[in-house]
Design an enzyme around this catalytic site. Sequence first.
Site, PDB file in Angstrom:
ATOM      1  N   LYS A 123      54.565  49.652  39.079  1.00  0.00           N
ATOM      2  CA  LYS A 123      53.351  49.548  38.255  1.00  0.00           C
ATOM      3  C   LYS A 123      52.367  48.558  38.891  1.00  0.00           C
ATOM      4  O   LYS A 123      52.741  47.774  39.773  1.00  0.00           O
ATOM      5  CB  LYS A 123      53.738  49.099  36.844  1.00  0.00           C
ATOM      6  CG  LYS A 123      54.389  47.723  36.782  1.00  0.00           C
ATOM      7  CD  LYS A 123      55.039  47.467  35.424  1.00  0.00           C
ATOM      8  CE  LYS A 123      55.719  46.107  35.420  1.00  0.00           C
ATOM      9  NZ  LYS A 123      56.532  45.902  34.213  1.00  0.00           N
ATOM     10  N   TYR A 159      33.162  21.779  45.042  1.00  0.00           N
ATOM     11  CA  TYR A 159      32.616  21.728  43.677  1.00  0.00           C
ATOM     12  C   TYR A 159      33.302  20.649  42.856  1.00  0.00           C
ATOM     13  O   TYR A 159      34.518  20.475  42.946  1.00  0.00           O
ATOM     14  CB  TYR A 159      32.853  23.064  42.964  1.00  0.00           C
ATOM     15  CG  TYR A 159      31.942  24.186  43.393  1.00  0.00           C
ATOM     16  CD1 TYR A 159      30.563  24.100  43.251  1.00  0.00           C
ATOM     17  CD2 TYR A 159      32.489  25.359  43.893  1.00  0.00           C
ATOM     18  CE1 TYR A 159      29.739  25.162  43.610  1.00  0.00           C
ATOM     19  CE2 TYR A 159      31.686  26.432  44.247  1.00  0.00           C
ATOM     20  CZ  TYR A 159      30.305  26.320  44.108  1.00  0.00           C
ATOM     21  OH  TYR A 159      29.512  27.370  44.457  1.00  0.00           O
TER      22      TYR A 159
END
Length: 368
Positions: free
Chosen positions: A38, A258
């Site tokens: 999956k 950042y």
Amino acid sequence: MAGHATAVLTVDLDALASNYELIRVSVDGATVVSAVVKADGYGLGAIPTAIRLAKSGCQNFFVATLDEGISLRPAVPDASIYVLAGPEPDTTGDFRAANLTPVLNRHDQVQIWRDAAWVAGELLPAVLHLDTGMSRIGFEASEFEAMIEDPIWSQGIELSMVMSHLAVADDPDDAMNEQQRATFDQLREKLPALPASLANSAGIQLGRQFHYQMVRPGIALYGGNPLNQGPNKFSQVFTIQSKIIQIRQIDLPRTVGYGATHRVTGPSRIATVPVGYADGYLRSLSNRGTVSVDGHLVPVVGRVSMDLITIDVSALPESATQPGTSVHLLGNGVTLDDLAAAAGTISYELLTRFGPRMTREYLTRSAE
Ligand SMILES: *Cc1c(COP(=O)(O)O)cnc(C)c1O
């Protein structure tokens, strides 16, 4: 590096096959080892994964959704493909067209499949999913018991298997494993002679009494440790490689990235690598991740940004850390489980997040 991609995820299909083989020899000869592919084979690519496993004798695949089943079908034309989500009223034609076997999780799904069989005028295969403790999908005991009072509840449905799913198999000492097994056995008495399946990767490690007629490994095939502690006996199946694109020699105190979350105080060399959270290199790896430069582990410093990370290569010689130098984000000493732990998540999540911007390459020594 292939094409223009800034990072390459390389899947070693032989390592995948050897993990499959390791599971195969750990179960009884009568127990079928399926493969759960999956979420596009946990992000590694369901199609190449399934093709390689089919070559190793795997003939049973689980996917989560109908669309995953439809796209997998041509890759493994002769295999059984089970769709965990089961049918909805308007999807039975698509299930049948791709020869997919639904997992029936609710009474109305049983009815939908029974109706489809009636319309088709033939027996249609399906798997029945009993909930023994996940409280998610599948039949609760009372719902199941009520349904089977109706003598024609499964008319037209060729039940090939009954399954359930374990909640805490990654902790072998948890008593809930045995409780779920007992509940499963108790409910199965109402469906005598049906093959059964209970174990995922972790469940397989709980011992033969958990194996029944089919096991359903996922993460172990892809090299993750199915247990929440202890050594991992499965081989790492993939690497992620990128390269340094710029080097910053820093002599005066200043900050990186950042939020200015990393402060450089002494002379340092900071290298930038063009992979970020948009590639699935999770932002929670800011100041916590580790990468490998030629087998030497170096830290991610500063925030992970969308397309870039910064690493501190001060400990390595300048000559070995230049623009163009290869950097392993995974592999070469960085394991999936360690990186997931550093990110504060599990291998499954990290693995399924690696995005389409990374090129996938597949290695195999086996003859085509
Ligand atoms: C995802 C899944 C598996 C595989 O689990 P792993 O822990 O990856 O081995 C097995 N069964 C079901 C029902 C699943 O949803």
